[in-house]
Design a protein around this motif. Sequence first.
Motif, PDB file in Angstrom:
ATOM      1  N   VAL A 112      11.659  -5.541 -13.542  1.00  0.00           N
ATOM      2  CA  VAL A 112      12.203  -5.073 -12.271  1.00  0.00           C
ATOM      3  C   VAL A 112      12.126  -3.555 -12.147  1.00  0.00           C
ATOM      4  N   THR A 113      11.604  -3.099 -11.016  1.00  0.00           N
ATOM      5  CA  THR A 113      11.641  -1.675 -10.688  1.00  0.00           C
ATOM      6  C   THR A 113      12.556  -1.524  -9.475  1.00  0.00           C
ATOM      7  N   VAL A 114      13.432  -0.528  -9.518  1.00  0.00           N
ATOM      8  CA  VAL A 114      14.333  -0.318  -8.387  1.00  0.00           C
ATOM      9  C   VAL A 114      13.631   0.543  -7.335  1.00  0.00           C
ATOM     10  N   GLY A 115      13.516   0.002  -6.145  1.00  0.00           N
ATOM     11  CA  GLY A 115      12.865   0.712  -5.038  1.00  0.00           C
ATOM     12  C   GLY A 115      13.856   1.619  -4.326  1.00  0.00           C
ATOM     13  N   PRO A 116      13.422   2.210  -3.195  1.00  0.00           N
ATOM     14  CA  PRO A 116      14.318   3.108  -2.444  1.00  0.00           C
ATOM     15  C   PRO A 116      15.449   2.333  -1.774  1.00  0.00           C
ATOM     16  N   ARG A 117      16.529   3.046  -1.466  1.00  0.00           N
ATOM     17  CA  ARG A 117      17.667   2.419  -0.797  1.00  0.00           C
ATOM     18  C   ARG A 117      17.323   2.112   0.649  1.00  0.00           C
ATOM     19  N   GLU A 118      16.721   3.073   1.302  1.00  0.00           N
ATOM     20  CA  GLU A 118      16.381   2.900   2.705  1.00  0.00           C
ATOM     21  C   GLU A 118      14.908   2.544   2.820  1.00  0.00           C
ATOM     22  N   ALA A 119      14.590   1.672   3.789  1.00  0.00           N
ATOM     23  CA  ALA A 119      13.206   1.265   3.986  1.00  0.00           C
ATOM     24  C   ALA A 119      12.309   2.473   4.251  1.00  0.00           C
ATOM     25  N   SER A 120      12.868   3.524   4.849  1.00  0.00           N
ATOM     26  CA  SER A 120      12.049   4.695   5.179  1.00  0.00           C
ATOM     27  C   SER A 120      11.451   5.339   3.922  1.00  0.00           C
ATOM     28  N   GLY A 121      12.027   5.034   2.745  1.00  0.00           N
ATOM     29  CA  GLY A 121      11.483   5.593   1.511  1.00  0.00           C
ATOM     30  C   GLY A 121      10.325   4.793   0.944  1.00  0.00           C
ATOM     31  N   ILE A 122      10.027   3.651   1.567  1.00  0.00           N
ATOM     32  CA  ILE A 122       9.008   2.756   1.009  1.00  0.00           C
ATOM     33  C   ILE A 122       7.600   3.356   0.966  1.00  0.00           C
ATOM     34  N   PRO A 123       7.126   3.988   2.057  1.00  0.00           N
ATOM     35  CA  PRO A 123       5.747   4.495   2.000  1.00  0.00           C
ATOM     36  C   PRO A 123       5.507   5.445   0.822  1.00  0.00           C
ATOM     37  N   VAL A 124       6.395   6.416   0.645  1.00  0.00           N
ATOM     38  CA  VAL A 124       6.231   7.364  -0.458  1.00  0.00           C
ATOM     39  C   VAL A 124       6.306   6.620  -1.791  1.00  0.00           C
ATOM     40  N   PHE A 125       7.251   5.723  -1.888  1.00  0.00           N
ATOM     41  CA  PHE A 125       7.443   4.948  -3.111  1.00  0.00           C
ATOM     42  C   PHE A 125       6.171   4.169  -3.464  1.00  0.00           C
ATOM     43  N   LEU A 126       5.613   3.456  -2.495  1.00  0.00           N
ATOM     44  CA  LEU A 126       4.428   2.634  -2.757  1.00  0.00           C
ATOM     45  C   LEU A 126       3.222   3.486  -3.109  1.00  0.00           C
ATOM     46  N   ARG A 127       3.088   4.597  -2.397  1.00  0.00           N
ATOM     47  CA  ARG A 127       1.934   5.461  -2.662  1.00  0.00           C
ATOM     48  C   ARG A 127       2.025   6.049  -4.061  1.00  0.00           C
ATOM     49  N   ASN A 128       3.222   6.450  -4.486  1.00  0.00           N
ATOM     50  CA  ASN A 128       3.372   6.981  -5.848  1.00  0.00           C
ATOM     51  C   ASN A 128       3.087   5.913  -6.893  1.00  0.00           C
ATOM     52  N   LEU A 129       3.478   4.701  -6.574  1.00  0.00           N
ATOM     53  CA  LEU A 129       3.315   3.574  -7.485  1.00  0.00           C
ATOM     54  C   LEU A 129       1.851   3.318  -7.780  1.00  0.00           C
ATOM     55  N   THR A 130       1.003   3.466  -6.771  1.00  0.00           N
ATOM     56  CA  THR A 130      -0.388   3.093  -6.926  1.00  0.00           C
ATOM     57  C   THR A 130      -1.258   4.280  -7.323  1.00  0.00           C
ATOM     58  N   LYS A 131      -0.650   5.428  -7.496  1.00  0.00           N
ATOM     59  CA  LYS A 131      -1.409   6.622  -7.887  1.00  0.00           C
ATOM     60  C   LYS A 131      -1.971   6.467  -9.293  1.00  0.00           C
TER      61      LYS A 131
END
Lengths: 445, 320
Positions: free
Chosen positions: A426-445
Motif C-alpha cells: 500500500v502507498t498512501v496517496g494525496p488527501r485531496e483529489a487535486s493532488g493526484i496529477p502531481v502524485f501520479l506523475r512523480n510515481l511514474t518518473k
Amino acid sequence: MALSGLGIYKLLPKTNCKKCGFPTCLAFAMQLAAKKVSLDKCPDVSQETKKALESASQPPIKLITVGSGDEKLEIGNETVLFRHEEKFYHPTGIGFIIEDTSSEEDIKKALGEINKLDFERVGQRINVNIVGISCESKDASKFQVVVKTVLENTKLALALVSDDASFIAKALEASKERVPLLCGATSANYKEMAKLAKDNKVPLVASAPTLEELETLVKNLNTEGVEDIVLDTGKKSIADKLWDLTQIRRLALKKAFRPFGYPVIAFTQNADKFQEAAEASTYVSKYAGIVMLKNRDPWVVLPILTMRQNIYTDPQKPLQVEAKVYEIGKVEDKSPVIVTTNFSLTYYTVEAEVESSKVPTYIVSCDSEGMSVLTAWAAEKFTAESIAKALESFGIKDKVAHKDLIIPGYVSVLSGKLEEASGWKVTVGPREASGIPVFLRNLTK
Amino acid sequence: MDLMKECWTGKINTVTLGATEKEGGTRTSQITVGGETALPFLFKEGDIPHAPVIAMEVLDAEPTDWPEVLKKPFGDALKDPVKWAVKCVEEYKARLICVKLIGTHPDFGNKSAADAAKLVKDILQAVKVPLIILGSGDDEKDNTVLAKASEAAKGEKCLIGDATEKNYKTLAASCLADGHNIIGESPIDINIAKQVNILISEMGFPLDRIVVNPTIGALGYGLEYAYSIMERARNAALLGDKMLSMPFICFVGQEAWRAKEAKATSSEHPEWGDESERGPLWEAQTAVAVLQTGGDILVMRHPKAVEEVRKYIDSLMKKG
C-alpha cells in the motif's frame, strides 16, 4: 392531498346500508382510503362527494409536461417544502426568451449557443430545457416564421410568449405537435387563451400581479376547462418573489389549495450577469418549476444548472457509480492502481484528476454505499477488509503485473491492515483529489 | 384565500462582533448578526433585523494553491497579511476581516504562537473593523496559537474558532477570559452541532457568543448536504431549540475555490467560458445557496464575488 378514512367517512351517506358490500360506511371509507375499492360501489354517493374525493386523490401540485419526445420538460408534482423531508422530484426547467424581431441569423446563432448549454457533471447530464419566443413584432405571420425557425433549430421545449391570443393562435398552427407552453393568460385575455390551450391540448401560464388575482384567474381558467396550468406572479423584487413562491408551495401542500396546485414559472428581472445568476439560483432553490433567463453565457448558466443538480439530488440516496474497476486512458499491466469509494462525487473527482494527469490508471471503485472516503471510513463501509474483498472480486490482479495499491490520504491509517488483508503493497496517496496529477506523475518518473 | 404565515416561537441569538472604545476595545465599528424570527428573507412573517455580512479572508502565509484569477486582485499584498487586510478594508470595503493562521500548521510553515499573536496585534492596529481569527486546524498547535492570539486581541470581542467536539476546552477558556465570541464546528451533522454548543455552554460560555460553523461544501461539491443540515437546524431553532439557535458562519471562499469549475482556465475547459468571471461567480453562487438556508456570516475571497453577493443581500434586504 389524500383524505384519511375518517375524512372520507364524513362525506359518505352514513346510512350503513351495506349495498357496497361492507358492514358500515366507516369500513367502506377505510377501504377507500387504502385505495382497495372504488367509490362506484356506493350507489347513494352525492356529486359533491365524488368531486371532493376526485380532487383529493390528485397530487397536491399537478405534474405539467411541456414539449414532446426526449427533450420534454416535466415540472410540478412536488410533495415537500424542504428537501430533507423527502426530496424534490422534478428539476426546475431553465430557459431563455428569443424575440421575433431578431434577424434569422441572430436567432440561429442564439439557438446554437443555447443548444450547447448541455454539460456532464458527476455522470449526469445537466442542460437547459426551454426556449421562449416572444412576439415583439406584433405581426402574426412574422411570429409564425420565427417559431418555425426555432422548431427546426432546437429540440428543446418551447414557450410562445404574447398576451395577444391571435398571435399565439397563428404560432400554434406551426408548433402544436411540440406541445408548447402558452405564455400566457391574464385577466384580460383568459377566455381566448383558455380556448387555445384546450383546443390544442397545451399547457398555459396564468399570469397575475398578486396572489389574490392569481387565484381568481386560475379558477376562471378551470371553469373554462383548462387544467394544465403554470403559475406566474409577474415582475417582483427577489424578496417578494421568494414570498410568492413560498406561499404558493405552502398553500398547495399544507392546505391542499387547488388554485395553487401547479408549478410556478419565474422570469429573472436582473440583466446584470452576476445578479441574474444569483436571482435564478434563488428561485431554483426555492420552488420555481421554470426559470427564464436573459443571459446565456456558459459561465452564467453552468453554476445555475449545478445549483439545480445539487438541490434536486435525493438526500436519502447519494448518487453512486457502479463499484468496479475503471480503466482511465490506455492502461497496461504496469499502470498504477488507485482505490476510492463509489460515491459519485468522489469517484468523478478522482477520475477527472486522473484524466488530467495523463497517466493511464486503474481506478478501483469500492462499494461504500455511496459514501465519501472519510464518511465511509467512519461508518466502516470503507475498511481494509472491504477493500481487500473488492480487489479480489474485481480480479484486478489479473490485469496488472504488480501489487502496488494507492489509497486515499485520508485513510492512511488503513495501510497496515490492508496490506495484511490483501497481500498488496500500500502507498498512501494525496488527501485531496487535486493532488493526484502531481502524485501520479512523480510515481511514474 | 388566507396566506400561510408561520408563527415561529424561536429566535436566532444575536451576536455582536467587535468592541469599540465604549466597550473597552479599539474597533471603530461593530457587526451584529442573528436575531431572526423567520426563515431567510421571509420578511412578512417575522423579524430579520440584521443583514447577513461578508468577512474577507486573509491568510498569514502566501497562498500556494490559489488560481491566477483569485490572486490578481490582491497582487503583492498576498505576501503581507497586514497589507492584505488593509487592502480588503480600504479598497474592497470589507466590514469584517477573517484572519486564518494557516501558516502555524506544522506542515505549512509551522509559524510560532508568538508570530501569530504579533500578526493579530499588527492587523488590529492596521484595520479598525472587527476580526475573526481562525487556527490552522491542527488541534495541538491551535491550542497554543489561538490562546496567544486570543490574549493578543483581549477585549476586542473577536470571533475565534474553531472549537470542535474533541477540542473545545482550551479555546473556550481563552475566549471566556479575553471576552471573545467562539465558533463551534461540526462536520455537516446537526447532532454534533448541538453537542458542541452544549459542551461549550457547559463551560459557562454565554449562548449569545457562539456562532456555528456547519462546514459547507462548494457548489457542485456536496453543497446540498450543508444546505439541508442548515435548513433543518434553522427550522429547529425557530421551533425553539435553544442549542441550535446560533447564527451560522460559512466558509464560502475556501470551499468554492477548491472547485474545478472555479479554478480551471478557459483553455482547459473552453465550454465553461471565461474563468475571470466564472471563478468569482462560482464563489458567489455558493454564497447564494447558504444565504437561502440561513447563513449569517460568509467568509469570502474574491473581491468581485464579495461585491456581487453584497449587492444581492442588499436587494433582498430591501424587503421588496
